[in-house]
Design a protein around this motif. Structure first.
Motif: not given
Length: 338
Positions: A298-318, A320-327
């Motif tokens: 999926i990384c080569a097919e779709q840009l991930p959304a920004n995942e927020n880890f705190s009020g100041t910390h965020k990153a675009r990476c699959w 950290h997506d909840s579906r990826t974690k489950s997989y």
């Protein structure tokens, strides 16, 4: 309201090989008296982003395609050139990475600083000269009265950089953009320049936008960090968040490529394999996917959304997506995370 805000900024350059999309949807903010560092490899869009803020995108080939740059609540990308020139130097100062090319080799140092006081602040020549000498002393130039009459080639690299900082500070701007201010300086001089910037910021409550690839510099002076790759922001956070709990594989790679002096012996630095993408071509998915050791289909097919880890910390990476974690948990044998 932040002092500086970039929203969905896109910058492109027309070349014989096609359109180079150098900056792609950059968002960040900078508050008063704060230092924000932009880090990334060469070609990641750091300097172009800074040039967009100060209105120095080379024309006619370069242009801001979309987005806004708001300074003190006003979108300055919409200003006429004459109005932009009133902001540049007076409200936004610039420290360039190569002081020898930033300074005029045919003009005395003092006259170059004095120009800011006469042209931007409209001071009479006698007062402007006194102001220039005082500023030379403030940035640590010994015997400023006599050095006022020297030319750039009569100064060392570190002293020239102090002069460039003096010119940037002359009109007491609210924002200073420092583009690789310690490049080509030895470690001792680097420390002196960084200490100078920190002292000046504290005394004047100036905001600093620092462009660098040196994570050691970042940890020394920055409050927050923007990590850029292929013209896009992949992670943002405080210095502590980026250094201690990075979330994007590209940030991991940058940190692992820094030489250490502690712990076990490190014979070879860990490089990030591969090369950055061609910015003249469309990028589908995550721009780092081709070089990422953790890349999934999926990384080569779709840009991930920004995942927020705190009020100041965020990153675009699959990752950290909840579906990826489950997989990943299922692939590891059905284990669940706390």
């Amino acid at each position: 309201m932040s002092l500086l805000e970039l929203n969905n900024l896109h910058v492109s350059f027309k070349t014989r090989h096609g359109e180079i999309k150098a900056v792609r949807g950059v968002d960040f903010w900078l508050d008063k008296a704060e230092t924000l560092a932009i880090v990334g490899e060469s070609g990641s869009g750091k300097s172009v982003t800074a040039q967009s803020v100060i209105g120095m995108i080379p024309r006619p080939h370069g242009r801001i395609v979309d987005g806004s740059v708001s300074f003190k609540g006003e979108d300055i990308t919409k200003l006429p050139i004459k109005q932009y020139r009133k902001i540049r130097g007076k409200q936004i100062g610039m420290v360039f990475q190569d002081p020898m090319t930033a300074l005029n080799p045919t003009m005395k140092i003092g006259h170059q600083i004095q120009e800011v006081f006469t042209k931007k602040l409209k001071q009479p020549k006698k007062l402007a000269k006194e102001s220039a000498i005082k500023l030379l002393e403030e940035v640590g130039i010994k015997d400023p009265v006599s050095r006022y009459y020297d030319y750039p080639h009569q100064f060392s690299g570190g002293m020239r950089q102090r002069v460039v900082i003096a010119i940037a500070l002359a009109a007491n701007p609210s924002l200073i953009i420092a583009d690789e201010p310690t490049t080509a300086l030895d470690v001792t001089i680097q420390a002196q320049i960084l200490a100078l910037l920190k002292r000046i910021q504290k005394e004047r409550e100036t905001s600093i936008l620092l462009i660098t690839h040196d994570l050691g510099v970042v940890s020394e002076v920055a409050d927050r960090v923007v990590v850029m790759y292929a013209g896009s922001v992949v992670e943002t956070g405080t210095v502590q968040e980026i250094m201690e709990t990075p979330k994007h594989p590209y940030t991991w790679g940058l940190l692992q490529s820094v030489p250490t002096v502690e712990g076990e012996r490190q014979d070879r630095l860990k490089a990030i394999d591969g090369t950055p993408p061609d910015l003249s071509r469309p990028i589908v998915g995550c721009p780092f996917a081709a070089r990422c050791p953790h890349a999934m289909e999926i990384c080569a097919e779709q840009l991930p959304a920004n995942e927020n880890f705190s009020g100041t910390h965020k990153a675009r990476c699959w990752l950290h997506d909840s579906r990826t974690k489950s997989y990943l948990e299922l692939a590891a044998g059905g284990e669940t995370s706390e």
